[in-house]
Scaffold this motif. Structure first.
Motif, PDB file in Angstrom:
ATOM      1  N   VAL A 185       0.855  -1.192   0.000  1.00  0.00           N
ATOM      2  CA  VAL A 185       0.000   0.000   0.000  1.00  0.00           C
ATOM      3  C   VAL A 185       0.885   1.234   0.000  1.00  0.00           C
ATOM      4  N   PRO A 186       0.329   2.397  -0.360  1.00  0.00           N
ATOM      5  CA  PRO A 186       1.104   3.640  -0.311  1.00  0.00           C
ATOM      6  C   PRO A 186       1.623   3.924   1.091  1.00  0.00           C
ATOM      7  N   THR A 187       2.771   4.557   1.185  1.00  0.00           N
ATOM      8  CA  THR A 187       3.410   4.826   2.475  1.00  0.00           C
ATOM      9  C   THR A 187       2.513   5.642   3.402  1.00  0.00           C
ATOM     10  N   LYS A 188       1.748   6.574   2.841  1.00  0.00           N
ATOM     11  CA  LYS A 188       0.946   7.467   3.678  1.00  0.00           C
ATOM     12  C   LYS A 188      -0.166   6.740   4.430  1.00  0.00           C
ATOM     13  N   ILE A 189      -0.546   5.543   4.005  1.00  0.00           N
ATOM     14  CA  ILE A 189      -1.594   4.804   4.712  1.00  0.00           C
ATOM     15  C   ILE A 189      -1.080   3.478   5.268  1.00  0.00           C
ATOM     16  N   SER A 190       0.223   3.250   5.171  1.00  0.00           N
ATOM     17  CA  SER A 190       0.762   1.954   5.576  1.00  0.00           C
ATOM     18  C   SER A 190       0.608   1.687   7.072  1.00  0.00           C
ATOM     19  N   ALA A 191       0.564   2.750   7.902  1.00  0.00           N
ATOM     20  CA  ALA A 191       0.448   2.559   9.347  1.00  0.00           C
ATOM     21  C   ALA A 191      -0.839   1.828   9.710  1.00  0.00           C
ATOM     22  N   ALA A 192      -1.921   2.100   8.978  1.00  0.00           N
ATOM     23  CA  ALA A 192      -3.204   1.446   9.267  1.00  0.00           C
ATOM     24  C   ALA A 192      -3.158  -0.037   8.919  1.00  0.00           C
ATOM     25  N   PHE A 193      -2.221  -0.434   8.095  1.00  0.00           N
ATOM     26  CA  PHE A 193      -2.142  -1.829   7.676  1.00  0.00           C
ATOM     27  C   PHE A 193      -1.122  -2.624   8.490  1.00  0.00           C
ATOM     28  N   ARG A 194      -0.515  -1.990   9.486  1.00  0.00           N
ATOM     29  CA  ARG A 194       0.416  -2.689  10.362  1.00  0.00           C
ATOM     30  C   ARG A 194      -0.277  -2.995  11.685  1.00  0.00           C
ATOM     31  N   GLY A 195      -0.508  -4.256  11.948  1.00  0.00           N
ATOM     32  CA  GLY A 195      -1.131  -4.675  13.193  1.00  0.00           C
ATOM     33  C   GLY A 195      -0.156  -5.503  13.994  1.00  0.00           C
ATOM     34  N   ARG A 196      -0.450  -6.797  14.109  1.00  0.00           N
ATOM     35  CA  ARG A 196       0.441  -7.701  14.827  1.00  0.00           C
ATOM     36  C   ARG A 196       1.737  -7.931  14.067  1.00  0.00           C
ATOM     37  N   LYS A 197       1.725  -7.722  12.767  1.00  0.00           N
ATOM     38  CA  LYS A 197       2.914  -7.921  11.946  1.00  0.00           C
ATOM     39  C   LYS A 197       3.697  -6.609  11.842  1.00  0.00           C
ATOM     40  N   HIS A 198       4.981  -6.726  11.566  1.00  0.00           N
ATOM     41  CA  HIS A 198       5.804  -5.531  11.423  1.00  0.00           C
ATOM     42  C   HIS A 198       5.763  -4.988  10.011  1.00  0.00           C
ATOM     43  N   TYR A 199       4.991  -5.641   9.136  1.00  0.00           N
ATOM     44  CA  TYR A 199       4.859  -5.216   7.746  1.00  0.00           C
ATOM     45  C   TYR A 199       3.379  -5.044   7.428  1.00  0.00           C
ATOM     46  N   PRO A 200       3.038  -4.289   6.376  1.00  0.00           N
ATOM     47  CA  PRO A 200       1.619  -4.067   6.042  1.00  0.00           C
ATOM     48  C   PRO A 200       0.933  -5.375   5.645  1.00  0.00           C
ATOM     49  N   THR A 201      -0.282  -5.556   6.132  1.00  0.00           N
ATOM     50  CA  THR A 201      -1.078  -6.730   5.783  1.00  0.00           C
ATOM     51  C   THR A 201      -2.532  -6.322   5.615  1.00  0.00           C
ATOM     52  N   GLN A 202      -3.282  -7.170   4.946  1.00  0.00           N
ATOM     53  CA  GLN A 202      -4.742  -7.061   4.974  1.00  0.00           C
ATOM     54  C   GLN A 202      -5.254  -8.202   5.846  1.00  0.00           C
ATOM     55  N   ASN A 203      -6.238  -7.910   6.652  1.00  0.00           N
ATOM     56  CA  ASN A 203      -6.810  -8.897   7.571  1.00  0.00           C
ATOM     57  C   ASN A 203      -8.007  -9.544   6.875  1.00  0.00           C
ATOM     58  N   VAL A 204      -7.907 -10.829   6.634  1.00  0.00           N
ATOM     59  CA  VAL A 204      -8.927 -11.566   5.889  1.00  0.00           C
ATOM     60  C   VAL A 204      -9.711 -12.446   6.844  1.00  0.00           C
ATOM     61  N   LEU A 205     -11.021 -12.267   6.866  1.00  0.00           N
ATOM     62  CA  LEU A 205     -11.907 -13.100   7.685  1.00  0.00           C
ATOM     63  C   LEU A 205     -12.477 -14.209   6.807  1.00  0.00           C
ATOM     64  N   ALA A 206     -12.474 -15.432   7.324  1.00  0.00           N
ATOM     65  CA  ALA A 206     -12.992 -16.551   6.535  1.00  0.00           C
ATOM     66  C   ALA A 206     -13.686 -17.553   7.434  1.00  0.00           C
ATOM     67  N   ALA A 207     -14.727 -18.177   6.877  1.00  0.00           N
ATOM     68  CA  ALA A 207     -15.410 -19.297   7.521  1.00  0.00           C
ATOM     69  C   ALA A 207     -15.098 -20.549   6.729  1.00  0.00           C
ATOM     70  N   VAL A 208     -14.822 -21.649   7.436  1.00  0.00           N
ATOM     71  CA  VAL A 208     -14.409 -22.902   6.801  1.00  0.00           C
ATOM     72  C   VAL A 208     -15.251 -24.036   7.365  1.00  0.00           C
ATOM     73  N   ASP A 209     -15.681 -24.952   6.486  1.00  0.00           N
ATOM     74  CA  ASP A 209     -16.393 -26.131   6.991  1.00  0.00           C
ATOM     75  C   ASP A 209     -15.372 -27.220   7.305  1.00  0.00           C
ATOM     76  N   PHE A 210     -15.855 -28.395   7.721  1.00  0.00           N
ATOM     77  CA  PHE A 210     -14.936 -29.435   8.179  1.00  0.00           C
ATOM     78  C   PHE A 210     -14.388 -30.288   7.040  1.00  0.00           C
ATOM     79  N   ASP A 211     -14.673 -29.871   5.800  1.00  0.00           N
ATOM     80  CA  ASP A 211     -14.023 -30.450   4.625  1.00  0.00           C
ATOM     81  C   ASP A 211     -12.917 -29.529   4.117  1.00  0.00           C
ATOM     82  N   LEU A 212     -12.578 -28.509   4.927  1.00  0.00           N
ATOM     83  CA  LEU A 212     -11.531 -27.530   4.623  1.00  0.00           C
ATOM     84  C   LEU A 212     -11.923 -26.558   3.517  1.00  0.00           C
ATOM     85  N   LYS A 213     -13.202 -26.478   3.173  1.00  0.00           N
ATOM     86  CA  LYS A 213     -13.647 -25.557   2.133  1.00  0.00           C
ATOM     87  C   LYS A 213     -14.066 -24.226   2.745  1.00  0.00           C
ATOM     88  N   PHE A 214     -13.752 -23.164   2.027  1.00  0.00           N
ATOM     89  CA  PHE A 214     -14.167 -21.837   2.467  1.00  0.00           C
ATOM     90  C   PHE A 214     -15.649 -21.639   2.144  1.00  0.00           C
TER      91      PHE A 214
END
Length: 394
Positions: A185-214
């Motif tokens: 992401v652009p440097t000016k907004i990179s701070a919002a993308f740094r959470g638990r990681k020391h680098y920018p990330t996007q946080n992806v929410l997913a639900a999975v069944d017991f056959d490993l399918k999303f």
């Protein structure tokens, strides 16, 4: 002479003059072409033959090579290409088949390769690779509604056939968790993308069944966003996550215990590794957490398989952020497509899977408020497990 006749005469003279000039230059051109040394070109099919030989080695050789290069076996690969062809989502061209277009795309997402590398491998121009990449990405996204479907309401066979989980989790339809995917992401907004990681990330929410399918995927949130906030957004969307009455998902301790979502007990041992030696659960809460952990690990295995197969999700990407979000969804769609054709060695075996012990199960719970009714329901499940444990410690 009449004025009209004068104009006609002038037009005819001008036309004749242009015709003479044109004939003159055409004759000079023919003379020049006849006297110019002829350039002999090599056969135009030489590069095409080299390219076709390379493609045959990739997807017409064997499943081992196909998985190594395209991250899936030959059967799901060719079936996917035929699906795109039958639905007119992609088209064969005089220069490139659908198989080659999809192969280039899979090579990019499977190995996180830049277009410059693909240019050397497939002998295609950068413009051609970029164009086909966008087209295959769009075609894959068109399969979202049928490939990422809500889970079945029937009790999963994994639960139904195990006394560890049945009947306690008979109404469980899957597990939910968030995962962090590298982001550029652009440097000016990179701070919002740094959470638990020391680098920018996007946080992806997913639900999975017991056959490993999303069964649900929400991508695009900043890495600093809390999982509970993203879940709230997923529930509020018109096309968002829906939990049928009486059913529930397993979640980690970062979420509240509420209708439809069942977390473990906080400040209580959770993973088997936390017991060490020959120590075993000593009360109902510890036993519940241990069984909860062994069942919820499904979502961790799904994320592990997804990132292990598509390295673009576990490395710094080279694409605009909007494309990065689309790539997460495309990879989840392809993950489900591959599972429809059976698992392969990319999927981590459950017996050898090392769970993520950086869990929030030890949180004190001050940032979440549990629903009293569902808290009581969890207590009933835990007490019933403890009463029926028999000689089993887990």
């Amino acid at each position: 002479m009449e004025p009209m006749d004068q104009r006609t005469l002038l037009v005819n003279q001008a036309t004749a003059f242009v015709a003479v000039i044109y004939a003159y230059f055409m004759s000079r051109l023919r003379v020049a072409q006849a006297t110019r040394p002829q350039i002999t070109y090599g056969p135009l099919s030489a590069m095409d033959e080299e390219r076709q030989a390379n493609l045959n080695k990739i997807y017409n050789c064997n499943d081992v090579e196909c998985i190594s290069m395209l991250r899936m076996r030959r059967a799901p690969f060719f079936n996917l290409c035929n699906l795109f062809r039958d639905r007119n989502l992609l088209r064969d061209t005089i220069h490139s088949s659908i198989e080659e277009q999809v192969a280039m795309f899979l090579h990019v997402v499977g190995h996180n390769q830049r277009f410059k590398v693909i240019h050397q491998t497939f002998r295609r121009s950068m413009e051609t690779i970029c164009r086909y990449f966008r087209e295959v990405l769009y075609a894959t996204g068109e399969l979202r509604q049928e490939m990422i479907r809500p889970p079945s309401l029937e009790t999963a066979s994994k639960i139904r056939t195990s006394p560890r989980w049945y009947p306690y989790f008979k109404d469980c339809i899957g597990a939910i968790d968030g995962t962090h995917v590298h982001a550029r992401v652009p440097t000016k907004i990179s701070a919002a993308f740094r959470g638990r990681k020391h680098y920018p990330t996007q946080n992806v929410l997913a639900a999975v069944d017991f056959d490993l399918k999303f069964t649900y995927v929400l991508a695009g949130w900043e890495g600093s966003a809390h999982d509970a906030l993203i879940l709230a957004d997923a529930l509020e969307r018109d096309d968002g996550l829906r939990v049928p009455p009486g059913k529930f998902y397993l979640v980690d301790a970062g979420y509240a215990c509420r209708p439809g979502f069942l977390p473990p007990y906080r400040a209580t041992r959770y993973h088997l590794k936390e017991y060490g030696g020959r120590n075993y659960p000593t009360n109902a809460r510890e036993l519940f957490n241990l069984r909860h952990s062994s069942l919820r690990v499904t979502v961790e295995r799904a994320f592990g398989a997804l990132k292990n197969r598509f390295r673009i999700l576990d490395n710094k990407p080279f694409h605009p952020y909007k494309t990065q979000v689309q790539l997460v969804l495309a990879c989840c769609i392809l993950h489900n497509w591959i599972l429809d054709h059976g698992q392969d060695e990319v999927f981590p075996d459950e017996s050898t899977w090392e769970p993520n012990c950086n869990t929030s199960s030890h949180l004190d719970g001050t940032d979440v408020v549990d629903n009293v009714a569902w808290g009581n329901k969890r207590d009933e499940m835990a007490n019933l497990m403890w009463t029926n444990r028999g000689n089993s410690h887990v």
